[in-house]
Design a protein around this motif. Sequence first.
Motif, PDB file in Angstrom:
ATOM      1  N   ARG A   1     -13.203 -37.756 -46.032  1.00  0.00           N
ATOM      2  CA  ARG A   1     -12.182 -36.839 -46.527  1.00  0.00           C
ATOM      3  C   ARG A   1     -11.398 -37.453 -47.683  1.00  0.00           C
ATOM      4  N   ALA A   2     -11.352 -38.785 -47.718  1.00  0.00           N
ATOM      5  CA  ALA A   2     -10.541 -39.437 -48.740  1.00  0.00           C
ATOM      6  C   ALA A   2     -11.283 -39.580 -50.068  1.00  0.00           C
ATOM      7  N   MET A   3     -12.614 -39.536 -50.041  1.00  0.00           N
ATOM      8  CA  MET A   3     -13.393 -39.729 -51.261  1.00  0.00           C
ATOM      9  C   MET A   3     -13.533 -38.407 -52.024  1.00  0.00           C
ATOM     10  N   PRO A   4     -13.502 -38.466 -53.363  1.00  0.00           N
ATOM     11  CA  PRO A   4     -13.849 -37.259 -54.112  1.00  0.00           C
ATOM     12  C   PRO A   4     -15.295 -36.865 -53.809  1.00  0.00           C
TER      13      PRO A   4
ATOM     14  N   TYR B   1     -18.689 -34.170 -46.872  1.00  0.00           N
ATOM     15  CA  TYR B   1     -17.284 -33.841 -47.071  1.00  0.00           C
ATOM     16  C   TYR B   1     -16.853 -32.678 -46.171  1.00  0.00           C
TER      17      TYR B   1
ATOM     18  N   LYS C   1     -17.786 -22.913 -53.509  1.00  0.00           N
ATOM     19  CA  LYS C   1     -17.238 -23.257 -54.819  1.00  0.00           C
ATOM     20  C   LYS C   1     -17.823 -24.576 -55.313  1.00  0.00           C
TER      21      LYS C   1
ATOM     22  N   GLY D   1      -7.392 -21.202 -44.428  1.00  0.00           N
ATOM     23  CA  GLY D   1      -6.881 -22.495 -44.884  1.00  0.00           C
ATOM     24  C   GLY D   1      -6.551 -22.501 -46.351  1.00  0.00           C
ATOM     25  N   THR D   2      -6.577 -23.649 -46.948  1.00  0.00           N
ATOM     26  CA  THR D   2      -6.052 -23.745 -48.294  1.00  0.00           C
ATOM     27  C   THR D   2      -7.076 -23.394 -49.363  1.00  0.00           C
ATOM     28  N   LEU D   3      -8.334 -23.298 -48.998  1.00  0.00           N
ATOM     29  CA  LEU D   3      -9.419 -23.091 -49.972  1.00  0.00           C
ATOM     30  C   LEU D   3      -9.479 -24.242 -50.955  1.00  0.00           C
ATOM     31  N   LEU D   4      -8.863 -25.316 -50.591  1.00  0.00           N
ATOM     32  CA  LEU D   4      -8.673 -26.374 -51.560  1.00  0.00           C
ATOM     33  C   LEU D   4      -9.595 -27.528 -51.242  1.00  0.00           C
ATOM     34  N   PRO D   5     -10.472 -27.880 -52.175  1.00  0.00           N
ATOM     35  CA  PRO D   5     -11.281 -29.055 -51.898  1.00  0.00           C
ATOM     36  C   PRO D   5     -10.349 -30.237 -51.768  1.00  0.00           C
ATOM     37  N   GLY D   6     -10.364 -30.867 -50.619  1.00  0.00           N
ATOM     38  CA  GLY D   6      -9.501 -32.027 -50.434  1.00  0.00           C
ATOM     39  C   GLY D   6      -8.192 -31.690 -49.776  1.00  0.00           C
ATOM     40  N   GLY D   7      -7.886 -30.422 -49.662  1.00  0.00           N
ATOM     41  CA  GLY D   7      -6.661 -30.068 -48.959  1.00  0.00           C
ATOM     42  C   GLY D   7      -6.854 -30.343 -47.487  1.00  0.00           C
ATOM     43  N   GLN D   8      -5.895 -30.989 -46.884  1.00  0.00           N
ATOM     44  CA  GLN D   8      -6.099 -31.354 -45.491  1.00  0.00           C
ATOM     45  C   GLN D   8      -5.530 -30.325 -44.555  1.00  0.00           C
TER      46      GLN D   8
ATOM     47  N   ARG E   1      -7.776 -19.486 -57.416  1.00  0.00           N
ATOM     48  CA  ARG E   1      -8.175 -20.070 -56.134  1.00  0.00           C
ATOM     49  C   ARG E   1      -9.640 -19.866 -55.848  1.00  0.00           C
TER      50      ARG E   1
ATOM     51  N   PRO F   1     -14.669 -21.795 -59.061  1.00  0.00           N
ATOM     52  CA  PRO F   1     -15.141 -23.174 -58.911  1.00  0.00           C
ATOM     53  C   PRO F   1     -14.580 -24.021 -60.043  1.00  0.00           C
TER      54      PRO F   1
ATOM     55  N   PHE G   1      -2.612 -23.430 -56.113  1.00  0.00           N
ATOM     56  CA  PHE G   1      -2.386 -23.946 -54.763  1.00  0.00           C
ATOM     57  C   PHE G   1      -0.922 -24.339 -54.579  1.00  0.00           C
TER      58      PHE G   1
ATOM     59  N   ALA H   1      -5.540 -33.875 -53.626  1.00  0.00           N
ATOM     60  CA  ALA H   1      -6.754 -33.132 -53.976  1.00  0.00           C
ATOM     61  C   ALA H   1      -6.931 -33.094 -55.478  1.00  0.00           C
TER      62      ALA H   1
ATOM     63  N   LYS I   1      -8.405 -36.319 -56.650  1.00  0.00           N
ATOM     64  CA  LYS I   1      -9.833 -36.414 -56.338  1.00  0.00           C
ATOM     65  C   LYS I   1     -10.645 -35.500 -57.258  1.00  0.00           C
TER      66      LYS I   1
END
Lengths: 298, 214
Positions: free
Chosen positions: A125-128, A155, A215, A291-298, B59, B62, B98, B151, B154
Amino acid sequence: MTKTLTRKPSRASAPEATALYDIPGPVTRRRHLMYGIASTVLIVALFGWIVHLLFDTDQFTAQKWTPFEYKGIQELLLRGLGNTLKAFAYAAVLSLALGAVLAVGRLSEHRVLRWISTLLVEFFRAMPVLVMIFFIFVALKVQPLPALVAGLTLYNGSVLAEVFRTGINSVDRGQREAAYALGMRKTQVTTFVLAPQAVRAMLPTIISQLVVALKDTSLGYLITYEEFLHAGKLIASNLDYDLPFIPVVMVISPIYIGMCMLLSWFATWVAKRQRRNLKTRAVGVAPAEPGTLLPGGQ
Amino acid sequence: MDVLTENFSLYGKGFLGTVELTVYASALALVLGFLMASFRVAPVGSFRVLGTVWVTVLRNTPLTLLFFAVLLGLPRFGLVLPFQLFAVLALGCYTSAFICEVLRSGINTVPKGQGEAARSLGMNFGQTLSTVVLPQAFRSVIPPVGSTLIALAKNSAIAGAFSVTELLGTYKTLNELGYSIIWSFIWIAVGYLIITLTISAVFNVMEKRWGVAR
């Protein structure tokens, strides 16, 4: 008794009273209408200026749009879209599987298993995502499609593991206790009692995470996987058609954004439907909104 | 191990590139996100529509497509800027959607009575928002803003693939120089970990100081 007295707040065209302003009166409404008209004019003007710029830089000349008439090029785009969906399908299935495995690992009674899966989840989760994909592609010399799928799986699988775990932990204690009281073993309790309820409650979040995976399939473009954006790039950099970058962007983005929007709307729809559903309400899993739809959002 | 010591300046440049990109894009994302969040809670309908469209579209875009459109598309449009600025623009706009949603949910946590009290003191919309509601909203959104910015850090890796000077991009040069590719990647990973851990530490401190106790 009191229940009949409390009325639902009425839904007018204006939003409900917030902390920010009162429900406007007639004078304020007129003022707001004026603001509204003024800002709409401004936005339309800005839009018109952009369209003018597009015409000015010859983005609408026939030559730049002809490529989309050719069958070969249409097929190229369709093939790209197919490849995008293929990568998404693999990544979705595999990350769901990996998520389940890692969640089981984190919930395990064996300390070693728990530590290993926690470590894996936290690291991935921490890595891009792109660093992982590039590592698999460049250092391990894997083909583009498996590299992309593997990166996305690692991921999204670890994010989904956390989703599954919180889902299982938030199922009412009584369910677990009742199942143990019936003499079920831990595996049975998890698979027959907890997991079905957890998945049901977490479905919107799971689907939102799949939107992130969809995405991120576009990252395949960067490792020369022949997906949708890659097909677009091929057409866009064609000198015969005078480098139609803008037309390609105008054709490709609505399709990409539309696909993702459909999937996120599906997540919202499921969430809404669940809020009305008595069965899931009984589980009492708190925030299963998309959820956040955010890559990397926890 | 040698990869790092022998190419310290290269790694340093890439590391600084990522840091710069993250800082500038975060600033843009915070400003734009704040703007859009105030649009989305404004009493004027067209502002709300603008905010909603901005958030919904970005949002669901991509990030690679956005980079493609901004870095390769906009120059064809007659707009030529340094690539790093383009990358900041793309990352900042993407993340602002976001940030906007995070801020908006923060505004929703402020009790209605706070706004009512402010209005009864004679404050207008701007004053209520800026002096009463936002300071309280800000306190409750520190953790989610932190993870949004992590995020962002990253995501900045994508800029490297579009030939902006950045940490991930260093692997290419190292590969050509014939260094062990696995070690190069390990140091790249360490670089990203340093950046994300720093952000999360900063936000932890901020939360301890200003966060709402729950």
